[in-house]
Enzyme design. Structure first.
Site, PDB file in Angstrom:
ATOM      1  CB  ALA A  23       4.122 -37.884 149.168  1.00 25.87           C
ATOM      2  CG  ASN A  28       6.482 -42.766 147.803  1.00 25.04           C
ATOM      3  OD1 ASN A  28       7.230 -41.919 147.569  1.00 25.04           O
ATOM      4  ND2 ASN A  28       5.912 -42.088 149.035  1.00 25.04           N
ATOM      5  CG  ASP A  50       9.992 -44.723 148.990  1.00 21.67           C
ATOM      6  OD1 ASP A  50       9.305 -43.782 148.524  1.00 21.67           O
ATOM      7  OD2 ASP A  50      11.120 -44.490 149.126  1.00 21.67           O
ATOM      8  CE  LYS A  96      13.102 -44.287 145.264  1.00 19.92           C
ATOM      9  NZ  LYS A  96      12.562 -43.963 146.680  1.00 19.92           N
ATOM     10  CD1 TRP A 138      18.229 -38.601 143.809  1.00 22.06           C
ATOM     11  CD2 TRP A 138      19.107 -37.349 142.013  1.00 22.06           C
ATOM     12  NE1 TRP A 138      19.433 -38.159 144.146  1.00 22.06           N
ATOM     13  CE2 TRP A 138      20.030 -37.373 143.217  1.00 22.06           C
ATOM     14  CE3 TRP A 138      19.550 -36.467 140.880  1.00 22.06           C
ATOM     15  CZ2 TRP A 138      21.312 -36.499 143.021  1.00 22.06           C
ATOM     16  CZ3 TRP A 138      20.697 -35.912 140.936  1.00 22.06           C
ATOM     17  CH2 TRP A 138      21.579 -36.022 141.966  1.00 22.06           C
TER      18      TRP A 138
END
Length: 694
Positions: free
Chosen positions: A196, A274, A319, A346, A407
């Site tokens: 993306a 995101n 994001d 995040k 991650w």
């Protein structure tokens, strides 16, 4: 006669032994992945379906962990990155490294048994412009499943390494790619994708028959053009939360990392990414929640039908992926056992969510957070700081876009009741000053672009220097139990055991073992290189082993300057599989070797300041992901300040625009104009001279 009888019996014994071994081979299916109390295998990404990364093994424990030593090591000289979770079944370690190359290794000796190369560099094309590599694979009934960077899902025979089937999961020549691990359950294998940030991508996941590779269902994570109709009622509902012509920008919401299967509810939870682009002012100019961006989406595992969702960042614009691991647990809440989902995305909050309903039970900050004051549990929505949406062009925001937790998987120990999270304290400056938000289009080609002003920085002082830590967090009280600073701005994924231990590798090149209750470091083993991959543990022949893939940074080369400061730079750094055992006597093939690339210069080259400024933008859009911020490389890709190739325009053109090194993983940037290439050369010489003078 005796010799003759023996000659007849021996083949029969060998055949009988081989047959017995085959019959004794473990069947990796729902039963084993739901509950495997022996701890003998590490057959799933998080060991079992709950993704707790908890092992019941205790042979290695807080009392004897100091006796851990290296059993063996295997050098991996032909892969660019090893930021991946290995699996272990019946004494064989499986992992995918570099460009989705699947390996099988004997867990006792470290001998390579087989290697399957899907030859991504020959067919990947522009998808090689991403530097993230493979983060994991899956195992089911004698087969290994992996996604490839060019978008295939492959099934490989675990015994022979031969390809069983392969299916392309994406459209030809689109901007999607795969780096995440597939998820296998109920005879299905499910895969998502990324992309993306590199083009107009609409996210989805697809379920395939694990035996045949035939598609069974697909679920899109954001709605498409309403004029084309909606695939289901969930997409019709989601479309009401978007404005403008979002579908022209793709929308995003890719499931590039985390998925969790819940056998108790027969659901699969998707952690979505995101928006595309990041800047909501472009993709949804009238605002809106933009479902299902930055969400946990629960689907019926057999049909892919929508069950519920919880969105961590409505209308996100920073994001702030929710593509981080989702851990299943049962916690005593208000005197009753509750089936919950633990999630640290995040955005800096730790969430405890009811798995039955998708409603948040609690949510608290685990790092510095400025984009929101708190989570309103009555609505489940964040109480935002309006200034964080950069309404006047720019804003300082914490955490940075790399997140409080990325991650690198966390772990949960049901014995201590604690979650162990690799966290990051950071700050970013978001600005769209100078960006035409009304007419913005993604640049042609697979170029990293966010709808923000590249290189924008605050004028009121430098940003916070990022730092990392291993955080032990109590989900019941939503409070910190302990926190240990770790070197660098990232630290690795986590493993915890019934032996009272937490294992984690770090940027300093150590595999550390901490006391799970108190956070005291009890042992540290040399890896020879900074490492972010998470370790696994298992038993073979009655002995407990700990294995980890060691190698620097992988896809985090955007922050090359900070990577370079650690000294783990360049192709000369090792990539290796290391295995530890009690009283192991092995030694690293070579000691740690820190290097710092030296920029080179051509005194006859006259830098044009205007071209260098333009080159900075072109570099940021095309080169930064692999070659590093400020042209300082921190991973497998070379440091362009120290490379002689940009000094010769013809050679630079042949490599960058014509693809002379495509077979080595450097894709052609055919959409890059000759003027842009020349501007990048001026920027690189400017950077080299600046750094030589420091």
């Amino acid at each position: 006669m005796i010799a003759s009888k023996s000659s007849r019996i021996l083949p029969w014994l060998l055949a009988t032994f081989a047959s017995t071994c085959a019959l004794a081979a473990s069947v990796v299916d729902n039963a084993l992945l739901t509950r495997e109390p022996s701890g003998a295998h590490w057959a799933g990404y998080g060991r079992t379906f709950d993704e707790q990364r908890f092992s019941p093994l205790r042979q290695v424990n807080a009392g004897n962990v100091k006796r851990l030593g290296l059993a063996w090591s295997l050098e991996l000289d032909d892969v660019p990155n090893v930021t991946t979770v290995p699996l272990e079944v019946d004494g064989v370690i499986y992992f995918a490294a570099g460009y989705s190359i699947v390996h099988a290794v004997d867990a006792r000796s470290g001998k390579l048994l087989w290697r399957y190369d899907p030859e991504v560099t020959k067919v990947g094309g522009q998808k090689l412009k991403t530097a993230w590599g493979s983060r994991g694979l899956a195992f089911w009934k004698g087969r290994v499943y992996a996604g490839t960077q060019d978008g295939r899902l492959i099934a490989v025979d675990a015994r022979t390494g031969k390809l069983v089937w392969s299916v392309m999961t994406i459209a030809k020549d689109d901007n999607r790619y795969i780096t995440g691990a597939p998820k296998v359950f109920n005879g299905l294998v499910v895969i998502g994708h990324g992309g993306a940030d590199y083009g107009p991508v609409r996210g989805y996941v697809t379920a395939y028959d694990a035996e045949t590779g035939k598609q069974r269902w697909r679920f899109h994570t954001v709605p498409g053009n309403p004029a084309d109709g909606f695939e289901n009622k969930a997409m019709e509902m989601a479309a009401k939360t978007w404005t403008g012509e979002w579908w022209k920008h793709g929308g995003g919401g890719t499931v590039w990392n985390a998925m969790t299967y819940d056998p108790e509810f027969n659901r699969i939870y998707l952690g979505t990414g995101n928006g595309a682009p990041w800047n909501q002012k472009i993709r949804s100019p009238g605002g809106g929640d933009n479902l299902f961006l930055c969400s946990i989406v629960a689907l019926d595992a057999d049909t892919g039908e929508y069950a519920w969702h919880y969105q961590t960042n409505p209308g996100e614009t920073w994001d702030y992926n929710s593509a981080m691991d989702m851990v299943l647990a049962t916690l005593p809440i208000d005197g009753q056992p509750r089936k919950v989902l633990l999630h640290a995305p995040k955005n800096g909050f730790f969430y405890v969510i009811d798995r039955a309903t998708g409603k948040p039970i609690s949510a608290e900050k685990i790092v510095k957070v400025t984009w929101a004051e708190r989570i309103d549990l009555s609505t489940g929505r964040p109480v935002e700081n309006p200034a964080a949406r950069y309404p006047n062009g720019g804003a300082r925001v914490s955490p940075a876009n790399q997140g409080a937790h990325s991650w690198h998987p966390m772990a949960f120990n049901p014995r201590t009741g604690l979650a162990y999270i690799p966290v990051r304290e950071s700050e970013d400056f978001y600005s769209d000053q100078g960006v035409d938000t009304k007419h913005w289009k993604h640049p042609p080609g697979m170029i990293f672009s966010t709808g923000l002003a590249p290189g924008a920085a605050p004028t009121d002082g430098p940003l916070m220097e990022p730092s990392s830590a291993l955080l032990a967090w109590n989900p019941l009280t939503q409070q910190q139990a302990w926190r240990v600073p770790t070197p660098g701005e990232y630290s690795g994924g986590v493993l915890t055991t019934a032996g009272g231990l937490v294992f984690q590798a770090d940027a300093g090149g150590k595999l550390n073992a901490y006391d799970a209750e108190r956070g005291t470091r009890l042992w540290a083993g040399d890896l020879g290189v900074g490492t972010l991959s998470p370790p696994i543990t298992y038993t073979v022949g009655g002995r407990q082993y700990v294995s980890i893939l060691a190698g620097w940074m992988g896809g985090s080369t955007v922050y090359g300057k900070r990577s370079a400061a650690m000294g783990w730079v360049g192709r000369e750094q090792p990539r290796r599989l290391l295995t530890f055992v009690l009283d192991g006597k092995g030694a690293l093939p070579r000691p740690p070797h820190h290097t710092h690339p030296t920029p080179i210069d051509d005194p006859a080259f006259v830098v044009d300041a205007a071209k260098a400024k333009r080159g900075f933008i072109a570099y940021a859009l095309n080169c930064l992901t692999c070659h590093g911020m400020d042209a300082i490389a921190g991973g497998y890709a070379p440091d362009l300040r120290a490379s002689p190739i940009p000094l010769a325009v013809e050679v630079f053109d042949s490599v960058v625009r014509q693809g002379a090194l495509a077979q080595r993983g450097m894709p052609p940037f055919a959409d890059l104009g000759a003027d842009d290439l020349d501007a990048i050369r001026h920027y690189l010489r400017q950077r080299a001279r600046h750094d030589l003078q420091e």
